[in-house]
Design an enzyme around this catalytic site. Structure first.
Site, PDB file in Angstrom:
ATOM      1  N   LEU A  13       0.840  -1.193   0.000  1.00 38.10           N
ATOM      2  CA  LEU A  13       0.000   0.000   0.000  1.00 38.10           C
ATOM      3  C   LEU A  13       0.876   1.244   0.000  1.00 38.10           C
ATOM      4  O   LEU A  13       1.983   1.232   0.533  1.00 38.10           O
ATOM      5  CB  LEU A  13      -0.895  -0.002   1.237  1.00 38.10           C
ATOM      6  CG  LEU A  13      -1.907  -1.157   1.296  1.00 38.10           C
ATOM      7  CD1 LEU A  13      -2.614  -1.170   2.634  1.00 38.10           C
ATOM      8  CD2 LEU A  13      -2.928  -1.029   0.181  1.00 38.10           C
ATOM      9  N   CYS A  14       0.340   2.307  -0.590  1.00 37.64           N
ATOM     10  CA  CYS A  14       1.088   3.570  -0.644  1.00 37.64           C
ATOM     11  C   CYS A  14       1.394   4.041   0.775  1.00 37.64           C
ATOM     12  O   CYS A  14       0.551   3.887   1.645  1.00 37.64           O
ATOM     13  CB  CYS A  14       0.270   4.631  -1.366  1.00 37.64           C
ATOM     14  SG  CYS A  14       0.247   4.340  -3.141  1.00 37.64           S
ATOM     15  N   PRO A  15       2.545   4.583   1.051  1.00 39.52           N
ATOM     16  CA  PRO A  15       3.565   4.972   0.072  1.00 39.52           C
ATOM     17  C   PRO A  15       4.631   3.903  -0.195  1.00 39.52           C
ATOM     18  O   PRO A  15       5.653   4.235  -0.771  1.00 39.52           O
ATOM     19  CB  PRO A  15       4.210   6.185   0.755  1.00 39.52           C
ATOM     20  CG  PRO A  15       4.175   5.826   2.213  1.00 39.52           C
ATOM     21  CD  PRO A  15       2.908   5.045   2.412  1.00 39.52           C
ATOM     22  N   ASP A  40      -2.323  -1.310  -5.393  1.00 40.74           N
ATOM     23  CA  ASP A  40      -2.962  -0.182  -4.720  1.00 40.74           C
ATOM     24  C   ASP A  40      -3.240   0.917  -5.756  1.00 40.74           C
ATOM     25  O   ASP A  40      -2.304   1.469  -6.339  1.00 40.74           O
ATOM     26  CB  ASP A  40      -2.017   0.346  -3.628  1.00 40.74           C
ATOM     27  CG  ASP A  40      -2.592   1.552  -2.910  1.00 40.74           C
ATOM     28  OD1 ASP A  40      -3.660   2.052  -3.321  1.00 40.74           O
ATOM     29  OD2 ASP A  40      -1.975   1.997  -1.926  1.00 40.74           O
TER      30      ASP A  40
ATOM     31  N   HIS B  45      -2.441   4.561   2.894  1.00 38.85           N
ATOM     32  CA  HIS B  45      -3.149   3.299   3.077  1.00 38.85           C
ATOM     33  C   HIS B  45      -4.637   3.440   3.175  1.00 38.85           C
ATOM     34  O   HIS B  45      -5.383   2.771   2.507  1.00 38.85           O
ATOM     35  CB  HIS B  45      -2.697   2.618   4.369  1.00 38.85           C
ATOM     36  CG  HIS B  45      -1.270   2.304   4.351  1.00 38.85           C
ATOM     37  ND1 HIS B  45      -0.343   3.199   4.756  1.00 38.85           N
ATOM     38  CD2 HIS B  45      -0.622   1.205   3.932  1.00 38.85           C
ATOM     39  CE1 HIS B  45       0.829   2.652   4.614  1.00 38.85           C
ATOM     40  NE2 HIS B  45       0.692   1.455   4.107  1.00 38.85           N
TER      41      HIS B  45
END
Ligand code: SF4
Lengths: 76, 347
Positions: A13-15, A40, B45
């Site tokens: 997931l980011c970042p 993502d 997220h």
């Protein structure tokens, strides 16, 4: 080293995909490319933003079902 | 000609870090940003996981800030090293599980190492005296500078005139008279300064940008430690605490129930590691079971999951139970009645 390297950022997931790309980019020369495969959808926003501030170029950005593929070229 | 000085600015994605970097850039200093990813950052997220968050701009505020400033941003993964900060904070916790003072010391220490390695001259942060009860007090701000090892290379442009001189000011790299003397919790001077710079679309995250300052998140983390029998976590634990409804009917297991499609997709990724339950006969959520429930408790968990499905008023709902090894079982189950759901189960 070949001109294009692949980054598997699926399930991250980011970042985190951006962090992985940044770390990979630091070992590459201008003109080399990274093909990142991600899951993502946030990367569609974050990776281009990261490229803009660091002088890299997004060559392609596409989605294939639940995967997002971005190809970037390292800037000079 | 004077040598152009170089500073690294800690960029959180909030307005204060943006302004502090900008104030220093105005004085001709070359600035690059550094952003630390602890795993508890609200950025990223949650946007990705929760569909309703998708209505909002999906930007990463640290990247956005760097773009507004026209500077490079270095995002640093500190997930592993941060465990020690969170688990053993020398200065304790704030209102929840936020070890703000230790956290600030740690981040500035990492920045000090970074400037040394990258031959930069000093560090810039957006701290303001008196703004935060723990890490931004007049008596704790020098602690950050000393214990991080940054000492007088740490410049806080928004409140520098309330603090002792730093090296960048002493050496004339920075004109102290052009720095600020903000203090206290008011946001007015920051908003005015932002206006002066023509910055309007800045991030003001309502709940801050760190899950550790969130009461509900902290109580879920405490619960995890309590029932695990030790204060320990891995990255998946802290991600899962951000997602779904957490229900603990017994000390040996809890349910993580997706609240919407985005969360279902996210939890799907954990089906190999966790026993999972979903309803088949009626629309309903996916749930993961964390812990080691008895067979009887698996049925209890299935009845709870059925309670959150469209079949909650039915006599029987068909559920699918998938074990960690992939073995699948279909069962008819009676959904739990509302009065059987104990409020203390909800985390
Ligand atoms: S709010 Fe979170 S990130 Fe910020 S100083 Fe406190 S613990 Fe660190």
């Amino acid at each position: 080293m070949s001109n294009r390297v692949r980054l598997d950022a699926r399930r991250l997931l980011c970042p985190l995909p951006v962090i992985k790309m940044q770390n990979m980019a630091s070992d590459l020369r201008p003109g080399q490319e990274i093909e990142a495969v991600c899951t993502d959808p946030g990367v569609l926003h974050d990776i281009p933003a990261w490229c803009r501030i660091n002088g890299h170029e997004v060559l392609e950005s596409k989605s294939d079902r639940n995967e997002y593929i971005l190809i970037i070229r390292i800037g000079g | 000609m004077n040598q152009q000085r170089k500073a690294v600015a800690l960029i959180s994605g909030g307005l204060d870090s943006l302004l502090s970097a900008r104030v220093v850039m105005e004085q001709g200093v070359h600035v690059e940003g550094i952003n630390f990813f602890t795993g508890f950052c609200v950025e990223g997220h949650t946007h990705a996981i929760r569909k309703r968050e998708r209505a909002r701009p999906k930007r990463n505020n640290a990247l956005w800030t760097a773009e507004q400033l026209g500077i490079k941003l270095h995002i640093i993964d500190i997930i592993e090293e941060y465990k020690d900060v969170l688990l053993h904070p020398r200065y304790g916790y704030g209102a929840h599980l936020n070890p703000c003072l230790d956290c600030k010391i740690f981040m500035v220490k990492k920045a000090a190492e970074w400037i040394e390695k990258n031959e930069f001259d000093f560090i810039v942060t957006g701290e303001v005296v008196g703004q935060r009860p723990m890490s931004q007090r007049k008596d704790t701000m020098p602690v950050v500078a000393q214990e991080s090892g940054a000492e007088d290379l740490l410049l806080r442009p928004l409140c520098a005139r309330n603090l002792p001189m730093t090296k960048p000011e002493r050496e004339g790299w920075i004109d102290r008279s052009k720095l600020h003397d903000f203090s206290g919790r008011t946001r007015k001077p920051q908003i005015e300064l932002a206006e002066k710079f023509g910055i309007t679309d800045f991030a003001q995250p309502a709940g801050g940008c760190c899950f550790l300052t969130d009461e509900q998140y902290s109580s879920k983390l405490s619960d995890l430690w309590k029932y695990r029998g030790e204060r320990r976590y891995d990255f998946d634990d802290i991600m899962l605490l951000k997602v779904g409804r957490h229900i603990r009917p017994a000390s040996n297991y809890k349910l993580i129930i997706a609240r919407e499609e985005g969360e279902v997709n996210f939890l799907q990724g954990y089906k190999k590691e966790y026993l999972s339950i979903k309803t088949i006969s009626h629309m309903g959520p996916l749930a993961l079971i964390d812990g080691k429930p008895s067979e009887e408790q698996v049925l209890e968990a299935a009845a709870i999951v059925a309670r959150f499905s469209k079949g909650k008023m039915e006599d029987r709902v068909e559920v699918e139970i998938t074990r960690q090894g992939g073995e699948v079982q279909h069962l008819l189950i009676k959904p739990l009645k509302p009065q059987e759901m104990k409020p203390e189960w909800m985390l």
